[in-house]
Design a protein around this motif. Structure first.
Motif, PDB file in Angstrom:
ATOM      1  N   ALA A   8       0.793  -1.177   0.398  1.00 50.77           N
ATOM      2  CA  ALA A   8      -0.055   0.058  -0.330  1.00 50.77           C
ATOM      3  C   ALA A   8       0.733   1.185  -0.467  1.00 50.77           C
ATOM      4  O   ALA A   8       1.019   2.170  -1.066  1.00 50.77           O
ATOM      5  N   ALA A   9       2.077   1.457   0.883  1.00 49.21           N
ATOM      6  CA  ALA A   9       2.552   2.091   1.008  1.00 49.21           C
ATOM      7  C   ALA A   9       3.205   2.415  -0.420  1.00 49.21           C
ATOM      8  O   ALA A   9       3.520   4.282  -1.024  1.00 49.21           O
ATOM      9  N   ALA A  10       4.001   1.207  -1.310  1.00 46.26           N
ATOM     10  CA  ALA A  10       4.466   1.650  -2.571  1.00 46.26           C
ATOM     11  C   ALA A  10       3.378   2.681  -3.845  1.00 46.26           C
ATOM     12  O   ALA A  10       3.596   2.948  -4.277  1.00 46.26           O
ATOM     13  N   ILE A  11       2.177   1.997  -3.622  1.00 47.51           N
ATOM     14  CA  ILE A  11       0.759   2.747  -4.170  1.00 47.51           C
ATOM     15  C   ILE A  11       0.378   3.728  -3.934  1.00 47.51           C
ATOM     16  O   ILE A  11       0.731   4.630  -4.659  1.00 47.51           O
ATOM     17  N   ALA A  12       0.397   3.961  -2.816  1.00 50.21           N
ATOM     18  CA  ALA A  12       0.157   5.450  -1.813  1.00 50.21           C
ATOM     19  C   ALA A  12       1.798   6.504  -2.728  1.00 50.21           C
ATOM     20  O   ALA A  12       1.439   7.603  -3.182  1.00 50.21           O
ATOM     21  N   LEU A  20      -0.915  13.375  -6.494  1.00 53.16           N
ATOM     22  CA  LEU A  20      -2.792  12.967  -5.320  1.00 53.16           C
ATOM     23  C   LEU A  20      -1.895  13.537  -4.923  1.00 53.16           C
ATOM     24  O   LEU A  20      -0.764  12.388  -3.837  1.00 53.16           O
ATOM     25  N   PRO A  21      -2.529  13.909  -3.790  1.00 53.48           N
ATOM     26  CA  PRO A  21      -2.277  14.210  -1.637  1.00 53.48           C
ATOM     27  C   PRO A  21      -2.713  12.835  -1.495  1.00 53.48           C
ATOM     28  O   PRO A  21      -3.796  12.002  -1.896  1.00 53.48           O
ATOM     29  N   THR A  22      -1.679  11.674  -1.037  1.00 53.90           N
ATOM     30  CA  THR A  22      -2.879  10.752  -0.660  1.00 53.90           C
ATOM     31  C   THR A  22      -2.398  10.361   1.178  1.00 53.90           C
ATOM     32  O   THR A  22      -1.920  11.249   2.067  1.00 53.90           O
ATOM     33  N   ARG A  23      -3.181   9.477   1.108  1.00 49.60           N
ATOM     34  CA  ARG A  23      -3.481   8.883   3.703  1.00 49.60           C
ATOM     35  C   ARG A  23      -3.405   7.705   3.419  1.00 49.60           C
ATOM     36  O   ARG A  23      -4.055   7.088   2.304  1.00 49.60           O
ATOM     37  N   LEU A  24      -2.688   6.738   4.408  1.00 49.38           N
ATOM     38  CA  LEU A  24      -2.304   5.958   4.529  1.00 49.38           C
ATOM     39  C   LEU A  24      -2.600   5.231   5.365  1.00 49.38           C
ATOM     40  O   LEU A  24      -2.472   6.285   6.785  1.00 49.38           O
ATOM     41  N   GLU A  25      -3.144   4.472   6.105  1.00 54.86           N
ATOM     42  CA  GLU A  25      -4.369   3.968   7.385  1.00 54.86           C
ATOM     43  C   GLU A  25      -4.230   2.951   7.332  1.00 54.86           C
ATOM     44  O   GLU A  25      -4.924   1.633   6.168  1.00 54.86           O
ATOM     45  N   THR A  31      -4.320  -2.455   4.730  1.00 53.46           N
ATOM     46  CA  THR A  31      -3.890  -1.355   4.661  1.00 53.46           C
ATOM     47  C   THR A  31      -4.411  -0.130   4.027  1.00 53.46           C
ATOM     48  O   THR A  31      -5.241  -0.681   2.770  1.00 53.46           O
ATOM     49  N   SER A  32      -5.340   0.635   3.925  1.00 55.82           N
ATOM     50  CA  SER A  32      -5.605   0.906   2.812  1.00 55.82           C
ATOM     51  C   SER A  32      -5.065   1.964   2.320  1.00 55.82           C
ATOM     52  O   SER A  32      -4.068   3.195   3.051  1.00 55.82           O
ATOM     53  N   SER A  68     -16.360  15.968  -5.519  1.00 55.59           N
ATOM     54  CA  SER A  68     -14.602  16.399  -4.514  1.00 55.59           C
ATOM     55  C   SER A  68     -14.957  14.810  -4.990  1.00 55.59           C
ATOM     56  O   SER A  68     -16.106  13.761  -5.022  1.00 55.59           O
ATOM     57  N   ARG A  69     -13.417  14.545  -5.245  1.00 54.44           N
ATOM     58  CA  ARG A  69     -13.014  12.979  -5.181  1.00 54.44           C
ATOM     59  C   ARG A  69     -12.394  12.127  -4.492  1.00 54.44           C
ATOM     60  O   ARG A  69     -11.372  12.845  -4.995  1.00 54.44           O
ATOM     61  N   THR A  70     -12.470  11.288  -3.971  1.00 51.09           N
ATOM     62  CA  THR A  70     -11.245  10.370  -3.192  1.00 51.09           C
ATOM     63  C   THR A  70     -11.623   9.209  -4.103  1.00 51.09           C
ATOM     64  O   THR A  70     -12.221   8.166  -4.086  1.00 51.09           O
ATOM     65  N   LEU A  71      -9.975   8.808  -4.136  1.00 54.15           N
ATOM     66  CA  LEU A  71     -10.032   7.296  -4.823  1.00 54.15           C
ATOM     67  C   LEU A  71      -9.588   6.532  -3.733  1.00 54.15           C
ATOM     68  O   LEU A  71      -8.470   6.773  -2.790  1.00 54.15           O
ATOM     69  N   TRP A  72      -9.891   5.367  -3.953  1.00 53.29           N
ATOM     70  CA  TRP A  72      -9.230   4.545  -2.803  1.00 53.29           C
ATOM     71  C   TRP A  72      -8.999   3.593  -3.242  1.00 53.29           C
ATOM     72  O   TRP A  72      -9.578   2.359  -3.825  1.00 53.29           O
TER      73      TRP A  72
END
Length: 92
Positions: A8-12, A20-25, A31-32, A68-72
């Motif tokens: 997930a960190a590699a994708i982010a 693109l501003p990203t969030r990792l959780e 892991t999202s 607003s568009r959020t890709l997950w």
């Protein structure tokens, strides 16, 4: 960090490289990654973004009426192949 977190960190990181501003959780079972998608994203950039999130186990796009568009994307944690996976009640 579990393997799901590394994927997930590699994708982010690659989404961030595209601007693109990203969030990792981290969650118990996955892991999202979330990324805010600007309206001005070009068709070529969309193709790159979709290729990146296709590496996840699940992905989608949340779009609101406020533009607003959020890709997950979600990367599942691996389940142990052997052992007490089901807990004591599932043992034979």
């Amino acid at each position: 960090m579990p393997a799901s977190g590394v994927r997930a960190a590699a994708i982010a990181a690659r989404l961030s490289d595209l601007g693109l501003p990203t969030r990792l959780e981290e969650h118990a079972r996955f892991t999202s990654v979330e990324a805010e998608v600007p309206e001005s994203l070009s068709a070529d950039a969309w193709r790159e973004v979709l290729a990146l999130v296709a590496e996840a186990d699940r992905f989608g796009l949340l779009a609101t009426s406020l533009n607003s568009r959020t890709l997950w994307a979600v990367v599942n944690r691996t389940v142990p192949a052997t052992g007490d996976v089901g807990g004591p009640s599932h043992q034979q």
